[in-house]
Design a protein around this motif. Sequence first.
Motif, PDB file in Angstrom:
ATOM      1  N   LYS A 158       0.703  -0.902  -0.047  1.00  0.00           N
ATOM      2  CA  LYS A 158       0.365   0.310   0.476  1.00  0.00           C
ATOM      3  C   LYS A 158       0.590   1.311  -0.212  1.00  0.00           C
ATOM      4  CE  LYS A 158      -4.381  -1.673   2.302  1.00  0.00           C
ATOM      5  NZ  LYS A 158      -5.059  -1.793   3.374  1.00  0.00           N
ATOM      6  N   MET A 159       1.934   0.840   0.735  1.00  0.00           N
ATOM      7  CA  MET A 159       2.927   2.322   0.410  1.00  0.00           C
ATOM      8  C   MET A 159       3.134   2.645  -0.658  1.00  0.00           C
ATOM      9  SD  MET A 159       5.522   1.788   3.988  1.00  0.00           S
ATOM     10  CE  MET A 159       4.590   1.210   5.648  1.00  0.00           C
ATOM     11  N   ARG A 160       3.892   1.885  -1.387  1.00  0.00           N
ATOM     12  CA  ARG A 160       4.491   2.274  -2.324  1.00  0.00           C
ATOM     13  C   ARG A 160       3.190   2.839  -3.333  1.00  0.00           C
ATOM     14  NH1 ARG A 160       7.709  -2.689  -6.470  1.00  0.00           N
ATOM     15  NH2 ARG A 160       7.395  -1.163  -8.334  1.00  0.00           N
ATOM     16  N   SER A 161       2.497   1.966  -3.783  1.00  0.00           N
ATOM     17  CA  SER A 161       1.407   3.034  -4.311  1.00  0.00           C
ATOM     18  C   SER A 161       0.312   4.164  -3.803  1.00  0.00           C
ATOM     19  CB  SER A 161      -0.344   1.642  -4.600  1.00  0.00           C
ATOM     20  OG  SER A 161      -0.705   1.283  -2.516  1.00  0.00           O
ATOM     21  N   ASP A 162       0.952   4.221  -2.236  1.00  0.00           N
ATOM     22  CA  ASP A 162       0.124   5.887  -2.080  1.00  0.00           C
ATOM     23  C   ASP A 162       1.742   6.843  -2.921  1.00  0.00           C
ATOM     24  OD1 ASP A 162      -0.693   7.367   0.522  1.00  0.00           O
ATOM     25  OD2 ASP A 162      -0.139   8.001  -0.854  1.00  0.00           O
ATOM     26  N   ARG A 163       1.759   7.712  -2.953  1.00  0.00           N
ATOM     27  CA  ARG A 163       2.716   8.437  -3.602  1.00  0.00           C
ATOM     28  C   ARG A 163       2.929   9.627  -3.003  1.00  0.00           C
ATOM     29  NH1 ARG A 163       5.527   4.881  -5.776  1.00  0.00           N
ATOM     30  NH2 ARG A 163       7.384   6.444  -6.409  1.00  0.00           N
ATOM     31  N   GLN A 164       1.523  10.041  -2.433  1.00  0.00           N
ATOM     32  CA  GLN A 164       1.938  11.063  -1.333  1.00  0.00           C
ATOM     33  C   GLN A 164       2.358  10.156   0.066  1.00  0.00           C
ATOM     34  OE1 GLN A 164       0.939  14.597  -2.061  1.00  0.00           O
ATOM     35  NE2 GLN A 164       1.512  15.207   0.033  1.00  0.00           N
ATOM     36  N   PHE A 165       2.447   9.541   0.347  1.00  0.00           N
ATOM     37  CA  PHE A 165       3.133   8.791   1.347  1.00  0.00           C
ATOM     38  C   PHE A 165       4.117   8.826   1.314  1.00  0.00           C
ATOM     39  CE2 PHE A 165       5.232   5.421   3.786  1.00  0.00           C
ATOM     40  CZ  PHE A 165       4.643   5.379   5.153  1.00  0.00           C
ATOM     41  N   LEU A 166       4.613   8.570   0.008  1.00  0.00           N
ATOM     42  CA  LEU A 166       6.298   8.543   0.049  1.00  0.00           C
ATOM     43  C   LEU A 166       6.913  10.205   0.085  1.00  0.00           C
ATOM     44  CD1 LEU A 166       6.796   6.011  -2.535  1.00  0.00           C
ATOM     45  CD2 LEU A 166       7.140   5.811  -0.483  1.00  0.00           C
ATOM     46  N   LYS A 167       6.210  11.007  -0.348  1.00  0.00           N
ATOM     47  CA  LYS A 167       6.460  11.737  -0.085  1.00  0.00           C
ATOM     48  C   LYS A 167       6.512  13.044   0.937  1.00  0.00           C
ATOM     49  CE  LYS A 167       4.383  16.788  -1.433  1.00  0.00           C
ATOM     50  NZ  LYS A 167       4.474  16.979  -0.179  1.00  0.00           N
ATOM     51  N   TYR A 168       5.865  12.445   2.096  1.00  0.00           N
ATOM     52  CA  TYR A 168       6.028  12.854   3.160  1.00  0.00           C
ATOM     53  C   TYR A 168       7.276  12.429   4.551  1.00  0.00           C
ATOM     54  CZ  TYR A 168       0.758  14.618   3.409  1.00  0.00           C
ATOM     55  OH  TYR A 168       0.062  15.140   2.649  1.00  0.00           O
ATOM     56  N   MET A 169       7.367  10.540   3.520  1.00  0.00           N
ATOM     57  CA  MET A 169       8.742   9.844   4.559  1.00  0.00           C
ATOM     58  C   MET A 169       9.493  10.830   3.810  1.00  0.00           C
ATOM     59  SD  MET A 169       7.280   7.832   6.383  1.00  0.00           S
ATOM     60  CE  MET A 169       9.261   6.786   6.437  1.00  0.00           C
ATOM     61  N   LEU A 170       9.842  10.830   2.776  1.00  0.00           N
ATOM     62  CA  LEU A 170      11.156  11.994   2.489  1.00  0.00           C
ATOM     63  C   LEU A 170      11.587  13.036   2.931  1.00  0.00           C
ATOM     64  CD1 LEU A 170      10.917  10.519  -1.366  1.00  0.00           C
ATOM     65  CD2 LEU A 170      12.309   9.601   0.506  1.00  0.00           C
ATOM     66  N   SER A 171      10.523  13.910   3.014  1.00  0.00           N
ATOM     67  CA  SER A 171      10.259  14.423   3.970  1.00  0.00           C
ATOM     68  C   SER A 171      10.954  15.039   4.954  1.00  0.00           C
ATOM     69  CB  SER A 171       9.270  15.994   3.559  1.00  0.00           C
ATOM     70  OG  SER A 171       8.670  15.586   4.598  1.00  0.00           O
ATOM     71  N   LEU A 172      10.457  13.447   5.314  1.00  0.00           N
ATOM     72  CA  LEU A 172      10.640  13.576   7.507  1.00  0.00           C
ATOM     73  C   LEU A 172      12.429  12.987   7.321  1.00  0.00           C
ATOM     74  CD1 LEU A 172       9.630  12.567  10.299  1.00  0.00           C
ATOM     75  CD2 LEU A 172       8.726  10.508   8.769  1.00  0.00           C
ATOM     76  N   ILE A 173      12.466  12.074   6.312  1.00  0.00           N
ATOM     77  CA  ILE A 173      14.011  11.664   6.389  1.00  0.00           C
ATOM     78  C   ILE A 173      15.002  12.700   6.221  1.00  0.00           C
ATOM     79  CG2 ILE A 173      16.126  10.300   4.377  1.00  0.00           C
ATOM     80  CD1 ILE A 173      13.205   8.092   3.553  1.00  0.00           C
TER      81      ILE A 173
END
Length: 333
Positions: free
Chosen positions: A76-91
Amino acid sequence: CDWSSDVCSSDLKEKILNNEDRKRETVDRIQESGDYFYLFSPFPHTPHPTSPPMSGRAVSFSHQNIKSKSDHCLGKMRSDRQFLKYMLSLIEKLKQVKDFRKDKGKRHPLWIVLVVIILGTMLGYSGYRELGEFAKNNRHRLSQEFNIIPERVPSYSTIRRVMMGVEWQSLLKKFNEWALQEYGQRSDINWLDIDGKSLKNTLDNPNNAQQNFLMFVSLFSQESGLVLYLKRIENKKGSEIEEGQAIIEDCSLQNKVFTGDALHCQKKTISLITKSKNDYVITVKGNQKNLYKRIQDLSNSSKAASCFLEQDNSHGRKISRKIEVFKVRKNER
């Protein structure tokens, strides 16, 4: 292996459907019969050549495709690009957290270990060894999505050392900056609650006056369930009231509605909310005797402008709520 076959007793079905912690144990038992059950589809997956099409029943998969319990969620994470955007900014924020460890013998940057801990905790892993297994089982997928996990992933002992030694004030500061930056201006976040929760397993001296425990005071969105700000305090060294007031001053939000329980019914708290161009809805109880009596007199002598009734069965009990709105004349304020 068909869902209706003899291998699937009613007891086994119940375990598969209702007991997340025993999924692996159940799979191991079924493997002895030569067939494999998997109720949630891993991502990506390759069905066994003899498997029937995916449907509403159990499907047979090869042994190599029975993964950890996080596979479905990672898909599900992989299909949710918005989630990945948030994670990258958190990193990017996690990279700014001060590393308490010495350089000698250090194999992993602190931010990598923190990302593993955060993702594993979000997916239900609650122990050092479980988090270590999460990192090991998903290193290739995490590397593909975030480009962060090296070939040798952090072990459970490294995860334990980081969780025990990380400078929490530095970590919370970066989390608060990230949460306000990413979520603070969202249009669906309007009602914000200030509340404190104590951590039960941190309690010391429970039976005397020296009782102490850790507490988190949070500002969270009731509509989305997102936390926008956190404060960590010790019971003996601070109070929820003071930390709540500090959150209001620090968060720099406007045109929101702050809510709180009777503990936050304080003149200074309300003044800070109004000065920051926000509104409030705060519970009044006997801790504010004069105000409580004035509200009682108003409700008994006036007709409500509007009324709202609600019933639910949350927390294992029936709850009835009645909310009435009264107009207050200027001379009664």
